[in-house]
Design a protein around this motif. Structure first.
Motif, PDB file in Angstrom:
ATOM      1  N   GLY A 238       0.793  -1.221   0.000  1.00 38.92           N
ATOM      2  CA  GLY A 238       0.000   0.000   0.000  1.00 38.92           C
ATOM      3  C   GLY A 238       0.821   1.265   0.000  1.00 38.92           C
ATOM      4  N   THR A 239       2.111   1.151   0.367  1.00 42.17           N
ATOM      5  CA  THR A 239       2.958   2.344   0.324  1.00 42.17           C
ATOM      6  C   THR A 239       3.073   2.903  -1.095  1.00 42.17           C
ATOM      7  N   SER A 240       2.760   2.071  -2.097  1.00 38.15           N
ATOM      8  CA  SER A 240       2.818   2.559  -3.482  1.00 38.15           C
ATOM      9  C   SER A 240       1.833   3.700  -3.716  1.00 38.15           C
ATOM     10  N   GLN A 241       0.816   3.816  -2.851  1.00 33.48           N
ATOM     11  CA  GLN A 241      -0.173   4.874  -3.033  1.00 33.48           C
ATOM     12  C   GLN A 241       0.363   6.254  -2.665  1.00 33.48           C
ATOM     13  N   VAL A 242       1.513   6.307  -1.998  1.00 29.91           N
ATOM     14  CA  VAL A 242       2.066   7.631  -1.665  1.00 29.91           C
ATOM     15  C   VAL A 242       2.639   8.311  -2.903  1.00 29.91           C
TER      16      VAL A 242
END
Length: 600
Positions: A238-242
């Motif tokens: 989910g860090t890819s959403q940053v």
């Protein structure tokens, strides 16, 4: 009633006509075969081979570009930022989530309400929306001030835009989002801990924070860990959403690179493989943490991943084969039981033959070449100090514990194997379950199903296993409950019953399947003295009914009264077998005499 204890050795001759009943020592054992597994394995290998060939043999995947960028500095910097965001989001998220979970289970309505509201809001807001709100927080609040509310007294003040950088917004957003989900995971683990654990901790006078940190949470971790790590793995991805904050973590860095060189697939594979590496590391960490919290909960904790791989790659050197003596079967002379018996709890008995049974747990050998014959309709009591192998022997009779060596038969029918001539084929689990029906078991701690009433506990197996109608099962269950003196407790749940009542329900549940053999594993050790008598009375009635009973107990007086034969065990071996009068009054083995001198 007399039982001869004149045991003699029977030598295996290899000829069926000369073999005593129950002597399987000369048989050849064939492991169970699973054709479906073989077909599935072959199919899986074909799919794997086709996939590997397709991926590695297609030049359009651009593996040369993949190799060029996999360890490139921009990629490694982005990877480091992804790992940092994951670590900080998980750490702060679970710290905040733990506080929210404790608030949810507290006795304060205000704390419960605040926690529930937080969880409701932050589980509802998509992460990408939350990140954008936090990144634009300066539009709502120009400054962030620390001081005394409503007094004008301020200690510190910061410009919001300067304080909430993209990295800070990312950490804060991941933390707030993660905490909402983590709190429910932790709350579920807390609720999974038995209420009795809290009562025991309170009875010891432990402070509330000590109860939570040392009693509740360590046990809750067994339920928390699988879901928590699944959530952390989701957080890592989910860090890819940053990327929405233009923060160059792994995925955003990959996007920048492939937009410049147009090598989309190879660069996406770089990101994919690095995410696989992250997942693998987290999975290994999860395995070892779960092993830590499984101590005391599992008899055999799961093996270490690296130890299993080492054993697979470097097979252990086997010792030179040693020719062993032919196993000895100890068979009692014919047992004479005077007259037919009748009882309200009448059940048919079965003969139990235990031959050369051995069982180990890791390096600890619990049973060592145990052989015993239990006649039809007899009562056999097994004595010995704790750790002597009594309960394990009992559990091997109904195959709850698979034996490492040897055989067990009920009325000549092997438990765990199918005989074809002089060859024994290991049975599959579904077939073992069918044969296990012939052996009922009453556990030390009752093990009643807590979510079912006493009546439902009794009818579940007859309906499912025996296939009888619910009406017939309920009629027989009510009759059994009446015979153990609990007719009025048919619709009571186990927690609403006393210990003695629970154990009598457990006995009735074992009888509901009409087994040939009944096993009792210290049936009174979990009861207070006032309740022991009511359970022993039921067992005494069963002993007069013609049932074959095998009882592990420390109740010496009870054993002397009801037993036809007494077995004394020490360090996984049977040291002495005989009638109660012989064993209790004139034991042959000095260890038996020493044990009885302490307990009589």
């Amino acid at each position: 009633m007399t039982i001869s204890t004149d045991f003699h050795e029977v030598q295996a001759t290899g000829q069926s006509a000369a073999v005593k009943r129950g002597d399987y020592s000369h048989y050849r054992i064939v492991p169970a075969r699973y054709p479906a597994r073989t077909v599935g394995t072959i199919f899986a290998l074909l799919v794997i081979a086709a996939t590997v060939h397709s991926v590695l043999g297609n030049p359009r995947w651009g593996w040369d570009v993949f190799a060029e960028w996999f360890f490139a500095e921009p990629v490694l910097v982005g990877l480091g930022r992804t790992l940092l965001l994951t670590a900080l989001g998980a750490l702060f998220g679970f710290i905040l989530g733990t506080g929210l979970a404790l608030a949810r289970v507290s006795r304060s309505p205000l704390l419960v309400g605040v926690s529930w509201t937080y969880i409701w809001i932050f589980r509802s807001i998509p992460l990408i929306v939350l990140l954008l709100i936090l990144n634009n927080l300066g539009y709502l609040y120009e400054t962030i001030t620390v001081g005394v509310p409503y007094t004008g007294i301020n200690f510190f003040s910061w410009n919001t835009t300067q304080l909430i950088t993209p990295f800070a917004a990312a950490v804060l957003g991941l933390t707030l989002n993660q905490a909402a989900f983590a709190s429910e995971i932790i709350r579920g683990g807390i609720l999974s801990v038995d209420q009795g654990q809290l009562e025991a901790a309170s009875a010891l006078g432990l402070p509330r924070h000590r109860q939570a940190s040392r009693i509740v949470l360590p046990q809750a971790m067994r339920s928390i860990l699988p879901t928590a790590f699944n959530d952390i793995i989701g957080l890592a991805k989910g860090t890819s959403q940053v990327y929405i904050l233009a923060l160059p973590e792994l995925f955003y860095t990959i996007q920048i690179i492939y937009r410049r060189n147009l090598e989309v697939i190879p660069l996406l594979m770089v990101a994919t493989v690095w995410y696989l590496v992250i997942l693998t590391v987290l999975s290994i960490v999860q395995h070892y943490i779960e092993r830590h919290y499984a101590r005391g909960a599992l008899r055999n904790p799961p093996p270490s991943i690296f130890a299993a791989l080492y054993r697979t790659i470097v097979p252990a050197r086997t010792a030179a084969s040693v020719t062993a003596d032919e196993p000895v079967i100890r068979t009692p002379a014919k047992t004479t039981i005077s007259g037919p018996k009748s009882s309200p709890l009448h059940t048919r008995g079965g003969e139990v033959t235990i031959h050369g049974v051995s069982k180990s747990f890791g390096q600890l050998k619990v049973l060592d070449d145990v052989s015993l014959r239990i006649p039809v309709g007899s009562v056999t009591t097994i004595l010995g100090q704790s750790g002597s192998g009594k309960s394990t022997l009992l559990r091997t009779i109904n195959h709850l514990e698979r034996v490492d060596d040897g055989f067990i038969a009920i009325d000549g029918e092997l438990i765990g194997y199918r005989q074809d001539g002089e060859t024994l084929y290991e049975l599959k689990e579904k077939d073992i379950l069918k044969r296990r029906v012939e052996v009922g078991m009453v556990f030390q701690n009752f093990n009643l199903f807590p979510h079912l009433t006493a009546l439902e506990n009794l009818v579940e197996a007859p309906i499912t296993v025996r296939g009888i109608s619910r009406e017939q099962a309920e009629a027989e269950a009510r009759d059994l409950l009446a015979r153990v003196g609990l007719a009025e407790k048919a619709h009571a749940y186990p927690r609403q019953l006393s210990g003695g009542q629970q154990q009598r329900v457990a006995i009735a549940r074992a009888l509901a399947l009409k087994p040939k053999v009944l096993l009792f594993d210290e049936p009174t050790s979990a009861l207070d003295p006032e309740l022991v008598g009511e359970v022993l009375d039921v067992i005494k009635e069963l002993a007069r009914s013609g049932a074959t009973l095998v009882i592990v107990t420390h109740e010496i007086g009870f054993a002397r009264e009801v037993s036809d034969q007494v077995v004394f065990m020490e360090q996984g071996r049977i040291l002495e077998t005989g009638t109660p009068d012989k064993v209790f009054s004139r034991p042959d083995h000095p260890r038996t005499a020493a044990f009885l001198a302490k307990v009589l």
